[in-house]
Design an enzyme around this catalytic site. Structure first.
Site, PDB file in Angstrom:
ATOM      1  N   SER A  71      -5.811 -20.615 -39.572  1.00  0.00           N
ATOM      2  CA  SER A  71      -6.425 -19.534 -38.810  1.00  0.00           C
ATOM      3  C   SER A  71      -5.415 -18.418 -38.598  1.00  0.00           C
ATOM      4  CB  SER A  71      -6.933 -20.056 -37.460  1.00  0.00           C
ATOM      5  OG  SER A  71      -7.681 -19.068 -36.783  1.00  0.00           O
ATOM      6  N   ASP A  72      -5.939 -17.220 -38.410  1.00  0.00           N
ATOM      7  CA  ASP A  72      -5.076 -16.081 -38.112  1.00  0.00           C
ATOM      8  C   ASP A  72      -5.871 -15.065 -37.298  1.00  0.00           C
ATOM      9  OD1 ASP A  72      -2.266 -15.043 -38.878  1.00  0.00           O
ATOM     10  OD2 ASP A  72      -3.562 -13.283 -39.064  1.00  0.00           O
ATOM     11  N   GLN A  73      -5.147 -14.276 -36.523  1.00  0.00           N
ATOM     12  CA  GLN A  73      -5.788 -13.237 -35.714  1.00  0.00           C
ATOM     13  C   GLN A  73      -4.960 -11.967 -35.759  1.00  0.00           C
ATOM     14  OE1 GLN A  73      -5.840 -13.189 -31.215  1.00  0.00           O
ATOM     15  NE2 GLN A  73      -7.999 -13.629 -31.599  1.00  0.00           N
TER      16      GLN A  73
END
Length: 199
Positions: A71-73
């Site tokens: 995941s990444d934001q």
């Protein structure tokens, strides 16, 4: 019945680990070895999507029998990627810039399962509307919470919620760092049903 592969969270984020624990699935965490530098001209949405998949793929390459979540934001302000501030001064600058504005937090999640060839990534945008903030308010908030490891310099799950006027999303945990509705759907598609496998 076929044994399920081990579940691995490809992240060192304590926020993502705490979110995934809500699904009551046994898992381990492994740090992805991925360069997070944006590519020239790369939009925040594309950056978050690319990095989520790259993290899942990198960890899966080292654990080919596992099912891996990456995941990444990235905070998106006028098409510019805004990362974790890392320092008080940068956090002040970020909150001043976001004061009175809408910021889109681009959160992406990927699931990779090498033994079946499964690989999918989804992006969940979250629009966060900041109130007009004065310098005293920004300073007091940052001294109390020290959110220097959070993109956008505010933690919506604690006192940072008081800096906001609205959060708009169809996946409520996306802003904290792992969209659990999409994650659950991807896990089901990969062969792991969170409800049936929860402990």
């Amino acid at each position: 019945m076929t044994a399920l592969p081990p579940l691995i969270l490809g992240s060192t984020s304590r926020y993502r680990r705490e979110l995934l624990e809500r699904l009551r699935l046994p898992f381990t965490a492994d740090a992805p070895r991925v360069d997070e530098t944006p590519l020239p001209g790369e939009a925040p949405a594309a950056l978050a999507t690319r990095l989520a998949l790259a993290k899942a793929r990198e960890v899966a390459a080292r654990h080919p029998g596992a099912l891996v979540i990456g995941s990444d934001q990235v905070a998106d302000v006028d098409g510019e990627a805004i990362g974790k501030p890392g320092s008080h001064e940068r956090a002040v600058a970020q909150l001043r810039r976001m004061s009175g504005r809408a910021v889109v937090f681009q959160t992406a999640v990927a699931v990779v399962r090498p033994d079946t060839g499964f690989e999918q990534v989804e992006r969940v945008p979250v629009t966060v509307r900041f109130r007009a903030l004065d310098d005293d308010e920004i300073e007091r908030y940052l001294r109390l919470e020290q959110p220097y490891d959070c993109a956008g310099s505010a933690k919506c799950e604690t006192l940072g919620i008081a800096l906001l006027s609205a959060i708009e999303s169809d996946d409520p945990t996306a802003l904290v760092g792992l969209p659990l509705i999409r994650t659950s759907a991807l896990l089901r598609a990969a062969g792991l049903d969170p409800v049936r496998q929860a402990r």
